[in-house]
Scaffold this active site. Structure first.
Site, PDB file in Angstrom:
ATOM      1  N   SER A  14      -5.262 -10.279  -9.851  1.00 52.69           N
ATOM      2  CA  SER A  14      -7.118 -10.135  -9.584  1.00 52.69           C
ATOM      3  C   SER A  14      -6.415  -8.235  -9.751  1.00 52.69           C
ATOM      4  O   SER A  14      -5.553  -8.036 -10.584  1.00 52.69           O
ATOM      5  CB  SER A  14      -7.155 -10.587  -8.133  1.00 52.69           C
ATOM      6  OG  SER A  14      -6.578  -9.260  -7.407  1.00 52.69           O
ATOM      7  N   ASP A  61       6.543 -14.471  -4.654  1.00 52.87           N
ATOM      8  CA  ASP A  61       5.958 -12.406  -3.955  1.00 52.87           C
ATOM      9  C   ASP A  61       6.870 -11.810  -4.304  1.00 52.87           C
ATOM     10  O   ASP A  61       8.730 -12.390  -5.131  1.00 52.87           O
ATOM     11  CB  ASP A  61       6.994 -12.625  -2.355  1.00 52.87           C
ATOM     12  CG  ASP A  61       5.781 -12.359  -1.134  1.00 52.87           C
ATOM     13  OD1 ASP A  61       6.315 -10.741  -2.005  1.00 52.87           O
ATOM     14  OD2 ASP A  61       5.479 -12.354  -0.507  1.00 52.87           O
ATOM     15  N   TYR A 146       1.973   4.643   1.436  1.00 54.17           N
ATOM     16  CA  TYR A 146       1.315   4.684   0.077  1.00 54.17           C
ATOM     17  C   TYR A 146       1.962   5.439  -1.047  1.00 54.17           C
ATOM     18  O   TYR A 146       2.252   5.322  -1.955  1.00 54.17           O
ATOM     19  CB  TYR A 146       0.235   4.309   0.115  1.00 54.17           C
ATOM     20  CG  TYR A 146      -0.308   3.695  -1.305  1.00 54.17           C
ATOM     21  CD1 TYR A 146       0.090   2.907  -1.944  1.00 54.17           C
ATOM     22  CD2 TYR A 146      -1.105   4.560  -1.699  1.00 54.17           C
ATOM     23  CE1 TYR A 146      -1.149   1.985  -2.466  1.00 54.17           C
ATOM     24  CE2 TYR A 146      -1.918   4.097  -3.305  1.00 54.17           C
ATOM     25  CZ  TYR A 146      -1.208   2.865  -3.792  1.00 54.17           C
ATOM     26  OH  TYR A 146      -1.774   2.388  -5.194  1.00 54.17           O
ATOM     27  N   LYS A 150       4.809   5.059  -3.638  1.00 51.59           N
ATOM     28  CA  LYS A 150       3.600   5.831  -5.557  1.00 51.59           C
ATOM     29  C   LYS A 150       4.630   6.661  -6.093  1.00 51.59           C
ATOM     30  O   LYS A 150       5.183   6.473  -7.288  1.00 51.59           O
ATOM     31  CB  LYS A 150       2.104   5.330  -5.690  1.00 51.59           C
ATOM     32  CG  LYS A 150       1.816   4.546  -4.965  1.00 51.59           C
ATOM     33  CD  LYS A 150       2.325   3.345  -6.139  1.00 51.59           C
ATOM     34  CE  LYS A 150       1.256   1.822  -5.231  1.00 51.59           C
ATOM     35  NZ  LYS A 150       1.578   0.892  -6.693  1.00 51.59           N
TER      36      LYS A 150
HETATM   37  P1  NAI Z   1      -5.573  -6.054  -6.009  1.00 56.04           P
HETATM   38  O1  NAI Z   1      -5.149  -5.612  -4.317  1.00 56.04           O
HETATM   39  O2  NAI Z   1      -6.791  -6.112  -6.939  1.00 56.04           O
HETATM   40  O3  NAI Z   1      -4.529  -6.861  -6.991  1.00 56.04           O
HETATM   41  C1  NAI Z   1      -3.031  -6.710  -6.628  1.00 56.04           C
HETATM   42  C2  NAI Z   1      -2.470  -7.757  -6.231  1.00 56.04           C
HETATM   43  O4  NAI Z   1      -0.592  -8.290  -5.989  1.00 56.04           O
HETATM   44  C3  NAI Z   1      -2.766  -9.440  -6.033  1.00 56.04           C
HETATM   45  O5  NAI Z   1      -3.189 -10.188  -6.769  1.00 56.04           O
HETATM   46  C4  NAI Z   1      -2.081  -8.968  -5.079  1.00 56.04           C
HETATM   47  O6  NAI Z   1      -2.161 -10.396  -4.492  1.00 56.04           O
HETATM   48  C5  NAI Z   1      -0.925  -8.972  -5.364  1.00 56.04           C
HETATM   49  N1  NAI Z   1       0.431  -8.735  -4.254  1.00 56.04           N
HETATM   50  C6  NAI Z   1       0.260  -8.200  -3.583  1.00 56.04           C
HETATM   51  N2  NAI Z   1       1.615  -7.766  -2.834  1.00 56.04           N
HETATM   52  C7  NAI Z   1       1.937  -8.796  -3.339  1.00 56.04           C
HETATM   53  C8  NAI Z   1       3.968  -9.158  -3.466  1.00 56.04           C
HETATM   54  N3  NAI Z   1       4.311  -8.898  -2.182  1.00 56.04           N
HETATM   55  N4  NAI Z   1       4.060 -10.641  -4.615  1.00 56.04           N
HETATM   56  C9  NAI Z   1       3.577 -10.716  -5.366  1.00 56.04           C
HETATM   57  N5  NAI Z   1       2.048  -9.962  -5.560  1.00 56.04           N
HETATM   58  C10 NAI Z   1       1.344  -9.365  -4.689  1.00 56.04           C
HETATM   59  O7  NAI Z   1      -5.017  -4.455  -6.181  1.00 56.04           O
HETATM   60  P2  NAI Z   1      -5.357  -3.806  -7.200  1.00 56.04           P
HETATM   61  O8  NAI Z   1      -6.166  -2.404  -7.387  1.00 56.04           O
HETATM   62  O9  NAI Z   1      -5.459  -4.054  -8.225  1.00 56.04           O
HETATM   63  O10 NAI Z   1      -3.977  -2.847  -7.539  1.00 56.04           O
HETATM   64  C11 NAI Z   1      -2.826  -2.970  -8.780  1.00 56.04           C
HETATM   65  C12 NAI Z   1      -1.787  -1.770  -8.990  1.00 56.04           C
HETATM   66  O11 NAI Z   1      -2.321  -1.322  -8.975  1.00 56.04           O
HETATM   67  C13 NAI Z   1      -1.031  -1.717  -7.101  1.00 56.04           C
HETATM   68  O12 NAI Z   1      -0.307  -1.547  -7.163  1.00 56.04           O
HETATM   69  C14 NAI Z   1      -1.578  -0.876  -6.812  1.00 56.04           C
HETATM   70  O13 NAI Z   1      -1.045   0.246  -5.444  1.00 56.04           O
HETATM   71  C15 NAI Z   1      -1.968   0.537  -8.227  1.00 56.04           C
HETATM   72  N6  NAI Z   1      -3.395   1.341  -7.349  1.00 56.04           N
HETATM   73  C16 NAI Z   1      -4.798   0.942  -7.404  1.00 56.04           C
HETATM   74  C17 NAI Z   1      -5.527   1.828  -7.539  1.00 56.04           C
HETATM   75  C18 NAI Z   1      -6.847   1.296  -6.823  1.00 56.04           C
HETATM   76  O14 NAI Z   1      -8.100   2.733  -6.854  1.00 56.04           O
HETATM   77  N7  NAI Z   1      -7.156  -0.183  -6.633  1.00 56.04           N
HETATM   78  C19 NAI Z   1      -5.007   3.078  -7.455  1.00 56.04           C
HETATM   79  C20 NAI Z   1      -4.044   3.387  -7.997  1.00 56.04           C
HETATM   80  C21 NAI Z   1      -3.084   2.322  -8.541  1.00 56.04           C
END
Ligand code: NAI
Length: 243
Positions: A14, A61, A146, A150
């Site tokens: 996602s 995971d 968090y 990061k």
């Molecule tokens: P999201 O929640 O849409 O995607 C994160 C994905 O990581 C999900 O598909 C989830 O199932 C997977 N995930 C979580 N824990 C896991 C684990 N232990 N093992 C395997 N998969 C796991 O969130 P998003 O926003 O796409 O996040 C992606 C990255 O971007 C993250 O590292 C987040 O911290 C970072 N980020 C996001 C921001 C935002 O505003 N959305 C801003 C800055 C950084």
């Protein structure tokens, strides 16, 4: 079996990870989706294949080192690793427990470290690792655990760039600003509105904006760049909002 350049992307079921899979597949990579959400992995792989792309997936995971190793070994080559898996539960500073803190570090930092170490062991010279940190590494309200994780990713990225330089592996980080994904849609409407109001554009970024920057570091043409963190945040990290 294909011998095209292969990119493994954690968290690719996602949000930013998925947008990255779409972009790298369009760039000609075989993409391998790694995510803990089994159903979403299957859906993402099916969607990529339906668009004519070369894709595979593993539900795992990132805290499970053995599963990561097995997934990496399922392909004939490991050219790129993008670490986008992450969790970001908002919590007031005074309410964060030690367990909350540990959980965030285990996924965002230690899990990411394990993925990078296992991938690097399998990469040839010219390999590329892209970590996803966050603008929040500079500080963010109600995100102490968090933000710490990061900031750790940025330090780890720089250290890995040094340690992997002799192997010819480039390691860089993308620090996204507020982006429209499952993570930010999980905020309450009030929290979402407050966060949007702090953005220079007044709204979150589209995940494709972040994926385009990740694609730069994932490219075989940019391997002379290493140890860098690129803020992709509409300029929020520059400050001066309202000026
Ligand atoms: P999201 O929640 O849409 O995607 C994160 C994905 O990581 C999900 O598909 C989830 O199932 C997977 N995930 C979580 N824990 C896991 C684990 N232990 N093992 C395997 N998969 C796991 O969130 P998003 O926003 O796409 O996040 C992606 C990255 O971007 C993250 O590292 C987040 O911290 C970072 N980020 C996001 C921001 C935002 O505003 N959305 C801003 C800055 C950084």
């Amino acid at each position: 079996m294909t011998n095209r350049q292969t990119a493994f992307i954690t968290g690719a079921a996602s949000g930013i990870g998925h947008a990255t899979a779409v972009r790298l597949a369009a760039d000609g990579f075989r993409v391998v989706i790694l995510d803990r959400d089994h159903e979403k992995v299957e859906r993402s792989v099916a969607a990529l294949r339906a668009s004519g792309h070369d894709a595979a997936g593993h539900a795992l995971d990132v805290r499970d080192r053995a599963a990561i190793a097995q997934a990496l070994d399922s392909q004939p080559r490991v050219d790129v690793l993008v670490c986008a898996a992450g969790i970001g539960p908002m919590r007031a500073f005074d309410e964060i427990t030690d367990d909350d803190f540990r959980q965030v570090l285990e996924v965002n930092l230690i899990g990411l470290f394990a993925c990078c170490q296992e991938a690097a062991r399998r990469m040839q010279a010219g390999g590329r690792i892209v970590t996803v940190s966050s603008r929040a590494a500079l500080g963010a309200g109600s995100f102490a655990h968090y933000a710490a994780s990061k900031a750790g990713v940025i330090g780890l990225t720089r250290a890995m760039a040094i340690d992997l330089r002799p192997k010819g592996i480039a390691v860089n980080s993308i620090a996204p600003g507020f982006t429209d994904t499952g993570m930010t849609r999980a905020l309450t409407p009030q929290q979402h509105a407050a966060a949007s109001a702090l953005e220079p554009a007044g709204k979150p970024a589209d995940p494709s904006e972040i994926a385009n920057a990740i694609a730069f570091f994932a490219s075989p043409r940019t391997t002379f760049v290493t140890g860098q963190t690129l803020f992709v945040d509409g300029g929020k990290s520059l400050g001066g909002l309202g000026a």
